[in-house]
Design a protein around this motif. Structure first.
Motif, PDB file in Angstrom:
ATOM      1  N   GLU A  72      31.315  -1.705 -31.714  1.00 40.94           N
ATOM      2  CA  GLU A  72      30.204  -2.272 -30.466  1.00 40.94           C
ATOM      3  C   GLU A  72      29.122  -3.758 -31.309  1.00 40.94           C
ATOM      4  O   GLU A  72      28.454  -4.314 -30.630  1.00 40.94           O
ATOM      5  CB  GLU A  72      28.335  -1.544 -30.345  1.00 40.94           C
ATOM      6  N   GLY A  73      29.397  -4.058 -32.609  1.00 39.10           N
ATOM      7  CA  GLY A  73      28.317  -4.851 -33.007  1.00 39.10           C
ATOM      8  C   GLY A  73      27.181  -5.146 -33.036  1.00 39.10           C
ATOM      9  O   GLY A  73      26.335  -3.809 -32.755  1.00 39.10           O
ATOM     10  N   ILE A  74      26.450  -6.428 -32.306  1.00 41.09           N
ATOM     11  CA  ILE A  74      24.650  -6.285 -32.871  1.00 41.09           C
ATOM     12  C   ILE A  74      24.405  -6.753 -31.466  1.00 41.09           C
ATOM     13  O   ILE A  74      24.628  -7.539 -30.635  1.00 41.09           O
ATOM     14  CB  ILE A  74      24.793  -7.781 -34.254  1.00 41.09           C
ATOM     15  N   ASP A  75      22.939  -6.476 -31.302  1.00 40.87           N
ATOM     16  CA  ASP A  75      22.539  -6.277 -29.954  1.00 40.87           C
ATOM     17  C   ASP A  75      21.607  -7.665 -30.248  1.00 40.87           C
ATOM     18  O   ASP A  75      20.723  -8.582 -30.820  1.00 40.87           O
ATOM     19  CB  ASP A  75      21.930  -5.733 -29.377  1.00 40.87           C
ATOM     20  N   ILE A  76      21.959  -9.345 -29.553  1.00 43.40           N
ATOM     21  CA  ILE A  76      21.191 -10.820 -29.908  1.00 43.40           C
ATOM     22  C   ILE A  76      20.194 -10.539 -29.760  1.00 43.40           C
ATOM     23  O   ILE A  76      19.194 -11.198 -29.902  1.00 43.40           O
ATOM     24  CB  ILE A  76      22.647 -11.294 -29.279  1.00 43.40           C
ATOM     25  N   LYS A 112      16.637 -11.417 -31.811  1.00 38.97           N
ATOM     26  CA  LYS A 112      16.028 -12.087 -31.650  1.00 38.97           C
ATOM     27  C   LYS A 112      14.414 -11.426 -31.037  1.00 38.97           C
ATOM     28  O   LYS A 112      13.626 -12.007 -31.964  1.00 38.97           O
ATOM     29  CB  LYS A 112      16.407 -12.170 -29.918  1.00 38.97           C
ATOM     30  N   ALA A 113      14.800 -10.552 -30.475  1.00 41.18           N
ATOM     31  CA  ALA A 113      13.118 -10.162 -30.313  1.00 41.18           C
ATOM     32  C   ALA A 113      12.805  -9.028 -31.832  1.00 41.18           C
ATOM     33  O   ALA A 113      11.611  -9.507 -32.115  1.00 41.18           O
ATOM     34  CB  ALA A 113      13.064  -8.524 -29.921  1.00 41.18           C
ATOM     35  N   LYS A 114      13.564  -8.889 -32.655  1.00 42.49           N
ATOM     36  CA  LYS A 114      12.999  -8.373 -34.012  1.00 42.49           C
ATOM     37  C   LYS A 114      12.770  -9.934 -35.089  1.00 42.49           C
ATOM     38  O   LYS A 114      11.503  -9.586 -35.787  1.00 42.49           O
ATOM     39  CB  LYS A 114      14.179  -7.517 -34.639  1.00 42.49           C
ATOM     40  N   PHE A 115      13.414 -11.345 -34.969  1.00 40.38           N
ATOM     41  CA  PHE A 115      12.903 -11.628 -35.965  1.00 40.38           C
ATOM     42  C   PHE A 115      12.365 -13.019 -34.426  1.00 40.38           C
ATOM     43  O   PHE A 115      11.722 -13.884 -35.866  1.00 40.38           O
ATOM     44  CB  PHE A 115      14.234 -12.045 -36.391  1.00 40.38           C
ATOM     45  N   GLU A 137      20.394 -11.977 -42.829  1.00 40.88           N
ATOM     46  CA  GLU A 137      21.589 -11.556 -43.492  1.00 40.88           C
ATOM     47  C   GLU A 137      22.739  -9.575 -43.622  1.00 40.88           C
ATOM     48  O   GLU A 137      23.432  -9.414 -43.410  1.00 40.88           O
ATOM     49  CB  GLU A 137      21.859 -12.509 -44.585  1.00 40.88           C
ATOM     50  N   ASN A 138      21.392  -8.511 -43.319  1.00 39.74           N
ATOM     51  CA  ASN A 138      21.501  -7.193 -44.124  1.00 39.74           C
ATOM     52  C   ASN A 138      21.983  -6.672 -42.662  1.00 39.74           C
ATOM     53  O   ASN A 138      22.143  -6.037 -42.603  1.00 39.74           O
ATOM     54  CB  ASN A 138      20.700  -7.123 -44.525  1.00 39.74           C
ATOM     55  N   GLU A 139      20.719  -7.882 -41.763  1.00 34.45           N
ATOM     56  CA  GLU A 139      20.861  -6.897 -39.920  1.00 34.45           C
ATOM     57  C   GLU A 139      22.453  -7.428 -39.808  1.00 34.45           C
ATOM     58  O   GLU A 139      22.839  -6.546 -39.441  1.00 34.45           O
ATOM     59  CB  GLU A 139      19.768  -7.628 -39.574  1.00 34.45           C
ATOM     60  N   VAL A 140      22.517  -8.401 -40.423  1.00 33.01           N
ATOM     61  CA  VAL A 140      23.812  -8.683 -40.026  1.00 33.01           C
ATOM     62  C   VAL A 140      25.216  -8.049 -40.463  1.00 33.01           C
ATOM     63  O   VAL A 140      26.456  -7.470 -39.702  1.00 33.01           O
ATOM     64  CB  VAL A 140      24.314 -10.404 -39.574  1.00 33.01           C
ATOM     65  N   ILE A 141      25.749  -7.604 -41.870  1.00 34.23           N
ATOM     66  CA  ILE A 141      26.282  -7.226 -42.670  1.00 34.23           C
ATOM     67  C   ILE A 141      26.408  -6.011 -42.135  1.00 34.23           C
ATOM     68  O   ILE A 141      27.636  -5.296 -42.088  1.00 34.23           O
ATOM     69  CB  ILE A 141      25.601  -7.624 -44.012  1.00 34.23           C
ATOM     70  N   LEU A 142      25.114  -5.108 -42.362  1.00 36.98           N
ATOM     71  CA  LEU A 142      25.570  -4.124 -41.683  1.00 36.98           C
ATOM     72  C   LEU A 142      25.822  -3.697 -40.644  1.00 36.98           C
ATOM     73  O   LEU A 142      27.063  -2.894 -39.804  1.00 36.98           O
ATOM     74  CB  LEU A 142      24.096  -3.201 -42.384  1.00 36.98           C
ATOM     75  N   GLY A 143      24.825  -4.745 -39.126  1.00 36.79           N
ATOM     76  CA  GLY A 143      25.412  -4.456 -38.210  1.00 36.79           C
ATOM     77  C   GLY A 143      27.109  -4.139 -37.503  1.00 36.79           C
ATOM     78  O   GLY A 143      26.736  -3.772 -36.950  1.00 36.79           O
ATOM     79  N   LEU A 144      27.490  -5.626 -38.145  1.00 39.79           N
ATOM     80  CA  LEU A 144      28.901  -6.023 -38.567  1.00 39.79           C
ATOM     81  C   LEU A 144      30.032  -4.308 -38.419  1.00 39.79           C
ATOM     82  O   LEU A 144      30.979  -4.389 -38.081  1.00 39.79           O
ATOM     83  CB  LEU A 144      29.447  -6.998 -38.765  1.00 39.79           C
ATOM     84  N   ARG A 145      29.256  -3.816 -38.961  1.00 45.54           N
ATOM     85  CA  ARG A 145      30.502  -3.067 -39.199  1.00 45.54           C
ATOM     86  C   ARG A 145      30.332  -2.073 -38.377  1.00 45.54           C
ATOM     87  O   ARG A 145      31.742  -1.440 -38.071  1.00 45.54           O
ATOM     88  CB  ARG A 145      29.591  -2.293 -40.802  1.00 45.54           C
TER      89      ARG A 145
END
Length: 354
Positions: free
Chosen positions: A297-301, A305-308, A286-294
């Motif tokens: 360019e967004g989140i590298d999907i 996947k590699a991280k989680f 959730e933190n990855e999403v909340i912070l990354g979508l600030r």
């Protein structure tokens, strides 16, 4: 480990809106505080090579020359490649001698709290704006990576005042601009006031984006010339590990988020940590999403996947947001549609959902 944040809580003046950990400058307290900071680094830091150090506050430039020398000597305990070494300053406490000391100690980025050029705004914020010529001196000594902060959406502020502030910032020809809509916080001098009308706030945000269109708008509140994006803050937005040293500082190490005491006296007496939270996998995602979508360019999907070891689409309910075009999928990045950047918090609530 990529980054270190160091908090210096001392200020010559207390701004009306500030709810950060701060206290009026007191020479005896400064030396005792720096001694405690040194002990904390000895206890917590494990010797990793660090990419970025950020000295924030408070007002780090309120320290005198000898105190700054002591601070820099303490920070030499940290192994760093100086990819980015930032210090926050106010111009009314900055001098050429301090700038020379910054350069000598490999500071390569300076963040200046300008906030506004308008006299009424400055009075409201309880700030002064002096010594603008020191910006040119920073450039002369080779510290060209400069940020300025702007606060907007103040009570009684209008679009004309904001436009004038933006024009004057652009005249400074600096590579990074951070813009913050005023948030009225409890326990501040202006806590009894109300935020401005949301429609006007939105018009101001649109004006900022338009005026700064030649900059790279890479994060909701931040604009830079290419190559001058804040490496330190990107550590936060990419949800990476970092140390936090000093009173009120927070850190994130090996799935543990911690926060130090806000009490200067407790900190000086070696009482450092007051919060300690183990971050489970769901919260981390959730933190990855909340912070990354600030980030615009967004989140590298793929990186997600590699991280989680999980597909982001299987973790979060995204389909409806994509159908509504509030989220966009482009070149393997999931990002907020630029039309909805201003209302990103609402999208994040829907994103995280149940």
């Amino acid at each position: 480990m990529k980054a270190v944040y160091v908090h210096i809580p001392f200020c010559n003046k207390i701004c009306s809106y500030c709810d950060f950990c701060k206290v009026y400058y007191n020479k005896l307290w400064v030396n005792n505080y720096l001694d405690s900071l040194s002990r904390e680094i000895d206890q917590r830091y494990h010797g990793e090579m660090i990419d970025t150090i950020y000295i924030g506050g408070g007002t780090p430039s309120s320290l005198d020359i000898d105190e700054l020398k002591k601070l820099f000597s303490i920070l030499k305990k940290i192994k760093t490649n100086y990819k980015e070494f930032t210090i926050e300053v106010n111009l009314d406490s900055l001098t050429k001698e301090k700038i020379d000391l910054f350069k000598e100690n490999k500071i390569n980025r300076v963040s200046i709290g300008i906030e506004s050029f308008d006299e009424d705004n400055l009075t409201f914020l309880n700030r002064k704006l002096t010594n603008l010529d020191l910006i040119n001196y920073l450039k002369q000594v080779g510290i060209t990576n400069i940020n300025v902060d702007l606060i907007y959406a103040l009570p009684n502020e209008n679009l004309k005042v904001l436009a004038n502030d933006l024009d004057k910032i652009l005249e400074l020809d600096i590579p990074h601009i951070s813009t913050y809509s005023l948030i009225i916080e409890p326990n501040t001098k202006i806590s009894s006031l109300k935020n401005i009308d949301e429609d006007l706030d939105y018009e101001m945000y649109k004006m900022i984006c338009d005026k700064l269109k030649d900059y790279h708008h890479y994060e909701i509140s931040n604009f830079s010339k290419l190559g001058y994006e804040s490496k330190h803050n990107l550590t936060y937005w990419h949800n990476l590990n970092y140390y936090g040293f000093g009173a009120s500082a927070s850190g994130y190490i090996n799935n543990i988020r911690y926060t130090n005491t806000k009490s200067i006296t407790e900190y000086i007496n070696n009482f450092h940590e007051i919060e300690h939270e183990i971050i489970n996998e769901r919260t981390d995602m959730e933190n990855e999403v909340i912070l990354g979508l600030r980030l615009l360019e967004g989140i590298d999907i793929t990186k997600f996947k590699a991280k989680f070891n999980k597909d982001i689409f299987s973790v979060f309910n995204i389909e409806q947001l994509l159908k509504d075009k509030k989220l966009l999928l482009y070149n393997n990045y999931l990002k907020i549609n630029p039309k909805y950047t201003y209302t990103s918090n609402n999208i994040l609530i829907n994103f995280i959902g149940d």
